[in-house]
Design an enzyme around this catalytic site. Structure first.
Site, PDB file in Angstrom:
ATOM      1  N   GLN A   1      70.556  80.766 -17.240  1.00 31.58           N
ATOM      2  CA  GLN A   1      71.507  80.469 -16.174  1.00 31.58           C
ATOM      3  C   GLN A   1      72.424  79.284 -16.496  1.00 31.58           C
ATOM      4  O   GLN A   1      73.487  79.158 -15.906  1.00 31.58           O
ATOM      5  CB  GLN A   1      70.751  80.228 -14.872  1.00 31.58           C
ATOM      6  CG  GLN A   1      70.100  81.500 -14.350  1.00 31.58           C
ATOM      7  CD  GLN A   1      69.274  81.268 -13.101  1.00 31.58           C
ATOM      8  OE1 GLN A   1      68.100  80.937 -13.194  1.00 31.58           O
ATOM      9  NE2 GLN A   1      69.868  81.420 -11.935  1.00 31.58           N
TER      10      GLN A   1
ATOM     11  N   HIS B   1      61.272  83.194 -17.616  1.00 32.48           N
ATOM     12  CA  HIS B   1      62.123  83.122 -16.424  1.00 32.48           C
ATOM     13  C   HIS B   1      63.129  84.277 -16.486  1.00 32.48           C
ATOM     14  O   HIS B   1      64.298  84.101 -16.810  1.00 32.48           O
ATOM     15  CB  HIS B   1      62.826  81.766 -16.335  1.00 32.48           C
ATOM     16  CG  HIS B   1      63.389  81.476 -14.966  1.00 32.48           C
ATOM     17  ND1 HIS B   1      63.038  80.374 -14.207  1.00 32.48           N
ATOM     18  CD2 HIS B   1      64.275  82.145 -14.205  1.00 32.48           C
ATOM     19  CE1 HIS B   1      63.683  80.384 -13.056  1.00 32.48           C
ATOM     20  NE2 HIS B   1      64.462  81.457 -13.030  1.00 32.48           N
TER      21      HIS B   1
ATOM     22  N   ASN C   1      57.942  82.848 -13.981  1.00 32.74           N
ATOM     23  CA  ASN C   1      58.675  82.612 -12.749  1.00 32.74           C
ATOM     24  C   ASN C   1      58.757  83.884 -11.905  1.00 32.74           C
ATOM     25  O   ASN C   1      59.217  84.920 -12.395  1.00 32.74           O
ATOM     26  CB  ASN C   1      60.111  82.147 -13.053  1.00 32.74           C
ATOM     27  CG  ASN C   1      60.846  81.800 -11.779  1.00 32.74           C
ATOM     28  OD1 ASN C   1      60.500  80.844 -11.095  1.00 32.74           O
ATOM     29  ND2 ASN C   1      61.851  82.592 -11.422  1.00 32.74           N
ATOM     30  N   GLU C   2      58.296  83.811 -10.679  1.00 33.02           N
ATOM     31  CA  GLU C   2      58.472  84.876  -9.683  1.00 33.02           C
ATOM     32  C   GLU C   2      58.178  86.270 -10.240  1.00 33.02           C
ATOM     33  O   GLU C   2      59.077  87.132 -10.293  1.00 33.02           O
ATOM     34  CB  GLU C   2      59.894  84.836  -9.109  1.00 33.02           C
ATOM     35  CG  GLU C   2      60.239  83.522  -8.440  1.00 33.02           C
ATOM     36  CD  GLU C   2      61.689  83.471  -7.928  1.00 33.02           C
ATOM     37  OE1 GLU C   2      62.457  84.412  -8.174  1.00 33.02           O
ATOM     38  OE2 GLU C   2      62.040  82.463  -7.282  1.00 33.02           O
TER      39      GLU C   2
HETATM   40  O1  IFM Z   1      68.549  81.450  -9.355  1.00 39.35           O
HETATM   41  C1  IFM Z   1      67.314  81.896  -8.897  1.00 39.35           C
HETATM   42  C2  IFM Z   1      66.213  81.519  -9.869  1.00 39.35           C
HETATM   43  O2  IFM Z   1      66.469  81.989 -11.151  1.00 39.35           O
HETATM   44  C3  IFM Z   1      64.892  82.083  -9.393  1.00 39.35           C
HETATM   45  N1  IFM Z   1      64.631  81.746  -8.014  1.00 39.35           N
HETATM   46  C4  IFM Z   1      65.693  81.938  -7.053  1.00 39.35           C
HETATM   47  C5  IFM Z   1      66.978  81.296  -7.558  1.00 39.35           C
HETATM   48  C6  IFM Z   1      68.099  81.491  -6.522  1.00 39.35           C
HETATM   49  O3  IFM Z   1      68.284  82.847  -6.298  1.00 39.35           O
END
Ligand code: IFM
Length: 442
Positions: free
Chosen positions: A22, A117, A161-162
């Site tokens: 990102q 991620h 992540n998530e």
């Molecule tokens: O930008 C994302 C991140 O990569 C993961 N969690 C949520 C953020 C906002 O949407």
């Protein structure tokens, strides 16, 4: 509002979070990069491209964070940079992340490193990605390499992540790579990621020879769980509530439960479920990483079943601003009786109009959760700078520092939110004056 003053625990992590793809720019060897080239996939046809040029400008960005009183920073290592091809480690990428860690140390920012991620090297994606169980072993090899190579510089690790967001967006809604729509496959992917987390947890501990915080074993390992509040929308239509509970069970509860018990039990009506015992997964959290953003009202029958409550304040991405939900999410994960790191929280607000007040209100709820017994040890704001917000492209502006992507110099402009956050981080407290300044009544 009463009792707004909060003093946060000694040693509290104050930081911001970001992920490699990102912000870094130039990540052209992963599946997201390839996905961005497909017309119609990303809002406005945006591409991550050069992103914030953080790959070159990390030192400057860390200087901003340090000057704002941050003492920690969450980043991710880009797997496709370190291992661009099967069996090949890129020495220049490894040297780069050593330089990043050295810069963080010089700026007094304790690193929290995420190992997965959302992005995957192309060679992984081309072998079926996380649908292929072999990916678990490839990821473990990457984790082992990182643990050996960087273990003496990193004490705080976030394996994945998530996992639930990654699996559902990629394989259920199909909005993310690989763009599939198959709930059964989404569950299989989620299970593989959970198993990978459990194995990574063991590897990071086995390889731990003591890191930046001194001698002895110092690794703290967890994952980042996205925990939206899910509620039925129409009180008079109980099926909405039923769907919200079913979604909560698979999206939220099953993930937390798996990491505690080692039992993966994932099901969605009408889809192939997964039941699997993974001994390495049992007790695999030294801390719970909480990513909290919003509450969704759920509809039983709708193409997009998640809506913000009618008339509620929302961010630029249409997500409800619901700070009370933050306290609830914290108290929910507090039941696991583990330290909690808020690994992400933030608002898409290009003009920094509502973020200052929302941020202070959220930190108030964080303070309240601590007062009510949640063992919260840190907070990482999402994000330090505006960045590439996946399928939303550059329209989701989460930065404490705005970035003007139209200007080749990519200037970082400090927001009022950054200034307010800085005062809290510097003093390790939320003072009434700060609340008054953003119009919150004491
Ligand atoms: O930008 C994302 C991140 O990569 C993961 N969690 C949520 C953020 C906002 O949407």
């Amino acid at each position: 509002m009463s009792g707004l003053i909060h003093r946060f625990p000694i040693g509290f992590h104050w930081g911001a979070a970001a992920s490699a793809h990102q912000v870094e720019g130039g990540n052209d060897k992963n599946d997201w990069w390839r996905f961005e080239q497909i017309p119609g996939r990303i809002h406005g046809g945006d591409k991550s491209g050069a992103a914030c040029r953080h790959y070159e400008r990390f030192d400057e960005d860390f200087a901003l964070a340090a000057a704002d009183g941050h003492n920690a920073h969450r980043l991710s290592f880009e797997w496709s940079r370190i291992a661009p091809e099967r069996g090949r480690i890129d020495a220049a990428a490894v040297a780069h992340y050593h330089a990043v860690l050295e810069s963080l140390e010089r700026h007094g920012l304790r690193p929290l490193v995420t190992l997965h991620h959302f992005t995957n090297p192309l060679w992984i994606a081309d072998r079926g990605g996380w649908e292929n169980p072999e990916t678990i072993q490839h990821f473990c090899a990457f984790v082992r390499f990182c643990a050996r190579e960087f273990g003496s510089e990193v004490d705080w690790w976030c394996t994945v992540n998530e996992p639930e967001v990654f699996a559902f967006r990629g394989w259920s809604s199909g909005l993310w790579p690989p763009g599939r729509r198959d709930d059964g496959a989404a569950l299989a992917v989620m299970a593989n990621l959970l198993e990978a987390h459990g194995l990574a947890y063991r590897i990071l501990h086995e390889q731990d020879r003591g890191g930046a915080e001194g001698r002895g074993r110092t690794a703290h390992v967890g994952f980042a769980k996205h925990l939206p509040q899910l509620e039925g929308d129409r009180w008079w239509f109980p099926l909405d509530g039923l769907r919200a509970r079913l979604e909560d069970a698979v999206f939220n509860e099953a993930v937390l439960e798996a990491a505690v018990t080692g039992e993966i039990r994932l099901s969605i009506p009408g889809a192939r479920g997964v039941t699997r015992s993974v001994p390495e997964l049992a007790g695999s959290l030294d801390y719970v990483g909480l990513n909290y953003y919003t509450r969704w009202k759920v509809h039983m029958f709708a193409r997009d079943p998640h809506v913000a409550p009618r008339g509620a304040p929302t961010t630029d991405l249409g997500w409800e601003i619901y700070p009370q939900g933050f306290e609830r999410a914290l108290l929910r994960v507090a039941r696991l009786k583990l330290p909690i790191l808020v690994t992400e929280h933030g608002f898409a607000d290009a003009l920094d109009k509502f973020r200052p007040r929302a941020l202070i209100e959220s930190l108030h709820h964080l303070g309240r959760a601590i007062a009510r017994g949640a063992n919260v040890i840190g907070y990482y704001h999402w994000s330090l700078t505006d960045n590439f917000e996946w399928a939303d492209g550059y329209r989701g502006r989460f930065g404490l520092y705005q970035v003007d992507f139209a200007d080749p110099a990519l200037p970082r402009n400090r927001t009022r939110s950054a200034e307010l956050y800085s005062r809290i981080a510097h003093s390790n407290a939320l003072e009434p004056e700060v609340a008054v300044e953003v119009g919150l009544a004491l």
